[in-house]
Structures are given as C-alpha cells and as structure tokens.
Design an enzyme around this catalytic site. Structure first.
Site, PDB file in Angstrom:
ATOM      1  N   LYS A 112       0.847  -1.191   0.000  1.00 49.84           N
ATOM      2  CA  LYS A 112       0.000   0.000   0.000  1.00 49.84           C
ATOM      3  C   LYS A 112       0.879   1.237   0.000  1.00 49.84           C
ATOM      4  O   LYS A 112       2.027   1.208   0.474  1.00 49.84           O
ATOM      5  CB  LYS A 112      -0.860   0.007   1.270  1.00 49.84           C
ATOM      6  CG  LYS A 112      -2.126   0.804   1.171  1.00 49.84           C
ATOM      7  CD  LYS A 112      -3.246   0.014   0.521  1.00 49.84           C
ATOM      8  CE  LYS A 112      -4.521   0.793   0.440  1.00 49.84           C
ATOM      9  NZ  LYS A 112      -5.613   0.033  -0.147  1.00 49.84           N
TER      10      LYS A 112
ATOM     11  N   VAL B 224     -20.459   1.381  -5.699  1.00 49.69           N
ATOM     12  CA  VAL B 224     -20.725  -0.039  -5.443  1.00 49.69           C
ATOM     13  C   VAL B 224     -22.145  -0.247  -4.921  1.00 49.69           C
ATOM     14  O   VAL B 224     -22.870  -1.131  -5.388  1.00 49.69           O
ATOM     15  CB  VAL B 224     -19.712  -0.624  -4.420  1.00 49.69           C
ATOM     16  CG1 VAL B 224     -20.006  -2.099  -4.167  1.00 49.69           C
ATOM     17  CG2 VAL B 224     -18.278  -0.458  -4.919  1.00 49.69           C
TER      18      VAL B 224
ATOM     19  N   GLY C 110     -23.276   4.745  -3.434  1.00 51.09           N
ATOM     20  CA  GLY C 110     -22.302   5.272  -4.388  1.00 51.09           C
ATOM     21  C   GLY C 110     -22.035   4.251  -5.477  1.00 51.09           C
ATOM     22  O   GLY C 110     -22.930   3.483  -5.880  1.00 51.09           O
TER      23      GLY C 110
ATOM     24  N   GLY D 115     -24.951   3.699   1.966  1.00 51.76           N
ATOM     25  CA  GLY D 115     -24.103   4.280   0.922  1.00 51.76           C
ATOM     26  C   GLY D 115     -24.496   3.749  -0.433  1.00 51.76           C
ATOM     27  O   GLY D 115     -24.297   2.563  -0.725  1.00 51.76           O
TER      28      GLY D 115
HETATM   29  P1  NAD Z   1     -18.326   5.891  -3.346  1.00 50.58           P
HETATM   30  O1  NAD Z   1     -17.585   7.068  -2.831  1.00 50.58           O
HETATM   31  O2  NAD Z   1     -18.711   5.846  -4.775  1.00 50.58           O
HETATM   32  O3  NAD Z   1     -19.676   5.693  -2.502  1.00 50.58           O
HETATM   33  C1  NAD Z   1     -19.739   5.858  -1.122  1.00 50.58           C
HETATM   34  C2  NAD Z   1     -21.117   6.439  -0.809  1.00 50.58           C
HETATM   35  O4  NAD Z   1     -21.252   6.485   0.602  1.00 50.58           O
HETATM   36  C3  NAD Z   1     -21.303   7.854  -1.341  1.00 50.58           C
HETATM   37  O5  NAD Z   1     -22.525   7.937  -2.045  1.00 50.58           O
HETATM   38  C4  NAD Z   1     -21.315   8.708  -0.080  1.00 50.58           C
HETATM   39  O6  NAD Z   1     -22.143   9.854  -0.197  1.00 50.58           O
HETATM   40  C5  NAD Z   1     -21.869   7.709   0.930  1.00 50.58           C
HETATM   41  N1  NAD Z   1     -21.591   8.032   2.326  1.00 50.58           N
HETATM   42  C6  NAD Z   1     -20.509   8.643   2.852  1.00 50.58           C
HETATM   43  N2  NAD Z   1     -20.641   8.760   4.191  1.00 50.58           N
HETATM   44  C7  NAD Z   1     -21.826   8.191   4.508  1.00 50.58           C
HETATM   45  C8  NAD Z   1     -22.515   7.995   5.722  1.00 50.58           C
HETATM   46  N3  NAD Z   1     -22.028   8.405   6.892  1.00 50.58           N
HETATM   47  N4  NAD Z   1     -23.716   7.376   5.683  1.00 50.58           N
HETATM   48  C9  NAD Z   1     -24.246   6.977   4.507  1.00 50.58           C
HETATM   49  N5  NAD Z   1     -23.638   7.135   3.332  1.00 50.58           N
HETATM   50  C10 NAD Z   1     -22.439   7.740   3.329  1.00 50.58           C
HETATM   51  O7  NAD Z   1     -17.446   4.625  -2.942  1.00 50.58           O
HETATM   52  P2  NAD Z   1     -17.527   3.147  -3.536  1.00 50.58           P
HETATM   53  O8  NAD Z   1     -16.539   3.011  -4.616  1.00 50.58           O
HETATM   54  O9  NAD Z   1     -18.957   2.811  -3.781  1.00 50.58           O
HETATM   55  O10 NAD Z   1     -16.978   2.300  -2.311  1.00 50.58           O
HETATM   56  C11 NAD Z   1     -17.770   2.062  -1.172  1.00 50.58           C
HETATM   57  C12 NAD Z   1     -16.936   1.308  -0.140  1.00 50.58           C
HETATM   58  O11 NAD Z   1     -16.499   0.069  -0.700  1.00 50.58           O
HETATM   59  C13 NAD Z   1     -15.674   2.032   0.310  1.00 50.58           C
HETATM   60  O12 NAD Z   1     -15.417   1.715   1.663  1.00 50.58           O
HETATM   61  C14 NAD Z   1     -14.606   1.415  -0.555  1.00 50.58           C
HETATM   62  O13 NAD Z   1     -13.332   1.482   0.047  1.00 50.58           O
HETATM   63  C15 NAD Z   1     -15.089  -0.024  -0.644  1.00 50.58           C
HETATM   64  N6  NAD Z   1     -14.600  -0.725  -1.826  1.00 50.58           N
HETATM   65  C16 NAD Z   1     -14.874  -0.265  -3.066  1.00 50.58           C
HETATM   66  C17 NAD Z   1     -14.422  -0.950  -4.176  1.00 50.58           C
HETATM   67  C18 NAD Z   1     -14.726  -0.482  -5.583  1.00 50.58           C
HETATM   68  O14 NAD Z   1     -14.521  -1.242  -6.533  1.00 50.58           O
HETATM   69  N7  NAD Z   1     -15.229   0.729  -5.765  1.00 50.58           N
HETATM   70  C19 NAD Z   1     -13.662  -2.129  -4.016  1.00 50.58           C
HETATM   71  C20 NAD Z   1     -13.410  -2.592  -2.735  1.00 50.58           C
HETATM   72  C21 NAD Z   1     -13.888  -1.880  -1.637  1.00 50.58           C
END
Ligand code: NAD
Length: 401
Positions: free
Chosen positions: A87, A199, A197, A195
């Site tokens: 990392k 995913v 977002g 959340g």
């Molecule tokens: P993203 O930023 O697209 O979505 C996160 C969402 O959570 C956003 O819509 C944000 O507004 C919301 N959010 C933030 N704080 C919040 C709260 N207190 N309560 C409710 N909602 C809240 O991120 P993502 O890419 O969808 O990833 C989501 C999680 O999955 C993260 O922890 C990320 O590390 C993990 N992850 C993502 C991937 C990937 O492929 N994108 C892979 C492995 C792990």
C-alpha cells in the site's frame, strides 16, 4: 525526491508492524510526506492502492500503511490471486493539494522498488492520478482503458465498482444460504444498504432483480434522488444514523470503515452483515462480539475482492506474467469474481466448524495460503526464462503517456 527505508527496530514500536518486507518513507520536493509498505510477496508482487488523506501525523499515516498493506496480503490470498500485499499513503488533503508533483514522486518511489510493489488508485486518488504515476513507472494498474497503449485491453481495464458489487451479491447469496439453510430466499429478505455510491447502487440493482426489499441511506441527497429514480418505488430511504436500527435481515455497509463498533453492534437488528466497505470492524474484537451476538459477519476483504480481481487481471494481461494460468479475458474475470460466493461459503463453514468468528477464519485461510507459499521468484513465472517474473512493460505496452 528523497526516500529512505525505515529500520525494523523503529517499526517494532508500531502495533500494526508485522515483519513487513519493506517500508519506505518518501518526501516530495515540496515537502509532502508519504509511505510505501510492502507486507509480503510470497504469492507474488505486492499490489495495493495509493491513498491520500489528511492524516494528523506521520505516525498515524505509518500505522495506516502498515495495517492496509497487511490487509492486502490477506485479501489477495483469499481471492486466489498470485499477488502479495502492499500500500501507499500520502499525507495531505486530496481536494486541495497540487496532485501532479505528488503523483510524479509516487511514481518514482514505486519504480525504485523495481516491481516488488504495484500501485493503483484508492481513496483520495483517481485514475487520472495513476496516469501521472504511469509516466514514471510501469508498476501501476487500474488505468483507464483508453490510456493503455497497445491493443484491445479495454475489456479488462476500467471502473471495477460493478464487479465489486457483483462479488458482494454472490457473497450475500452464500451468506443467506449458510444462515437460513435454504429456508429463506433472497426474495423474502430486506437488505439495508449504507451508501449508494459506485458499489452500493450497483448492488441494489442486482438485489432488486431478485425481489429483495431495500432500505437505503446516504449523506448525499443527490445520490439518494438518483438511486430512487433508478430503483423506483422498491426502496425505502432512511436518515444515515437510522440505518443501524432498521428492521432488516441483512446490513450491507457500502460507505465507510469502522461502522461495526461497540455502539452500532448494540443497535443492529439484522442476522447478516455483508457489504463492500473496507475495514468495517472498528477493532479486531468486534469480530468476536458479532459472533457472540449470533450476527453473521461476512469478512469485508473476502466479499469486496472484485476490485482487486479486476486490477489483477489487467496486470497479468499487460505484463504477460500469468502465474495463476488464468484465461485473461472478461468472461473469466467475471467468473473469478463470482467465485467470491464459494470463498464466503468456505470461510463461514470454517468459522462454524472451528467455533471461531468469520474474520478469524478468513485470516487463518489467508495465512494457510501465503505463509505456506514459497517466494514468488521461486515459483511464479510462466516463462521459461530463469529470470524472476517481470511485471514491467512486456512487449513495451504497459507505459501510458
Ligand atoms: P463511493 O464514494 O462511490 O460511494 C460511497 C457512498 O457512501 C457515497 O454515495 C457517499 O455519499 C456515501 N456516504 C458517505 N458517508 C456516509 C454515511 N455516513 N452514511 C451513509 N452514506 C455515506 O465509494 P464506492 O466506490 O462505492 O466504495 C464504497 C466502499 O467500498 C468504500 O469503503 C470502498 O473502500 C469499498 N470498496 C470499493 C471498491 C470499488 O470497486 N469501488 C472495491 C473494494 C472496496
């Protein structure tokens, strides 16, 4: 750019230190500090993202890079990828910093490790940042498909979120089968998604197809509106803090880390926790706490491995090093992600048989894989050369400009 390797005697003071192979502190000409940590490369070169965050101190950043790099070793091992764990963290506010010189330095530091570590985007960095990194080093993955030189790599590059969601969906199905032993189907269940977002929304779409009742929350009103437009009347929206106590069968954290803690675990009414967020457990003992409360926790790094599978396949294809002997096309990559369900089943069964929490079972499985493996240089090359496998620009196609 300046860098130095931190001494194991110094690193011993950090609880998160776990005999990491290398921990390198770097500083940009402008004085921005960061760390690259390589935890273990027994299974292959260390792969893990580059995170930028306004850490309060160097100690805090160092603790994070030690913890996160170790986590990547475990994640890659359980995902059956011939990769180790590493990392990068950068101390700074990603929204205010001038990223270009920082990313150039990151590229140089990563390059100085000569393939022992391969970086990618993470929170606080973007695909565009990785394009800058890639001008300094070939040891980067997760690039935008259109930026990768050479032929048709698009089918493997790009946004991993839909595949992370697919892995979560398969993991949820496996957890449901384990918990309810076939007596309840997805269509009978309610899932609370925190959340929506990249995913979370994709996961909701998949669950909706199975007739799941969805309760969603997000801090973004725009995001919620978009989700409602896409998901229709099928969803109930609740305030962010209410999501911990809704009447649901499954809680799917897809926003933040640390959401499973003393306070929230007391409030949860669900049978299963299965979602994409990284580092869901605030502390290690929350794994045991959930186990004692009979809430089935699907370890985060097992269920959210879809993104790293995507990054891995892109890397194997671009480098020409394919020690896992995978078919390097999109269909095989999707099938690999779908096997997340099997990994979840195996870990939940192991947890039950051994009477240990699922997080501990996942760690045990990962350790079986990477501790018993010989270093990659002994085993991992697919080539007939006596040289160790090279993740450098095979055929001159890896660098982007
Ligand atoms: P993203 O930023 O697209 O979505 C996160 C969402 O959570 C956003 O819509 C944000 O507004 C919301 N959010 C933030 N704080 C919040 C709260 N207190 N309560 C409710 N909602 C809240 O991120 P993502 O890419 O969808 O990833 C989501 C999680 O999955 C993260 O922890 C990320 O590390 C993990 N992850 C993502 C991937 C990937 O492929 N994108 C892979 C492995 C792990």
């Amino acid at each position: 750019m300046q860098y130095k390797d931190l001494n194991p005697d110094f690193l011993e003071k950090f609880e998160a230190y776990d005999d990491h192979e290398c921990v390198r502190r770097f500083e940009t000409p402008e004085g921005v500090v960061g760390f690259v940590a390589v935890h273990n490369t027994n299974l292959g070169p260390a792969v893990g993202g580059c995170r930028m965050h306004a850490y309060a101190s160097e100690e805090e950043a160092l603790t994070d890079v030690l913890r996160l790099s170790r986590g990547m070793t475990y994640k890659n091992a359980v995902a059956d990828l011939p990769l180790g764990g590493g990392k990068t963290v950068i101390i700074g506010n990603p929204y205010e910093a001038d990223k270009k010189p920082i990313m150039q330095t990151v590229g140089q530091v990563v390059d100085s490790l000569e393939g022992q570590y391969i970086t990618a985007e993470d929170s606080g960095t973007s695909e565009e940042d990785m394009v800058i990194v890639a001008q300094q080093t070939p040891y980067v993955t997760g690039l935008p498909p259109e930026k990768i030189e050479g032929s048709d790599y698009g089918e493997l590059g790009g946004n991993p979120s839909p595949l992370t969601a697919l892995g979560c969906y398969e993991g949820i199905k496996a957890a449901v089968a384990h918990r309810y032993k076939g007596e309840r189907q997805l269509s009978d269940l309610t899932v609370a998604v925190q959340g929506i977002g990249a995913v979370g929304l994709e996961l909701c779409k998949l669950l909706k197809q199975d007739g799941v009742k969805l309760i969603i929350t997000d801090v973004s009103q725009d995001g919620l509106k978009r989700a409602q437009d896409i998901l229709g009347d099928h969803v109930e929206i609740v305030a962010p803090d209410v999501i911990y106590e809704v009447q649901a069968d499954i809680f799917a954290p897809c926003a933040l880390g640390g959401v499973l803690n003393d306070e929230t675990i007391e409030r949860l009414k669900v049978d299963i926790i299965a979602g994409a967020s990284n580092n869901q457990l605030l502390k290690e003992h929350h794994d045991q706490m959930l186990f004692e409360k009979n809430i089935l926790y699907v370890p985060d790094y097992v269920i959210n491995a879809g993104g790293i599978v995507c990054a891995g396949y892109e890397l194997f294809r671009r480098s020409g090093v394919n020690s896992g002997h995978f078919e390097l096309d999109r269909r095989s990559m999707v099938a690999h992600v779908e096997r997340t369900g099997q990994a979840v089943t195996r870990i939940l069964k192991m947890s039950k048989d051994k009477g240990i929490p699922p997080g501990a079972a996942a760690d045990l499985l990962a350790e079986e894989k990477f501790l018993e493996s010989k270093p990659a240089n002994d085993t991992a090359s697919d080539t007939t050369s006596e040289d160790p496998p090279s993740y450098c620009a095979a055929g001159g196609t890896t660098m982007v400009h």
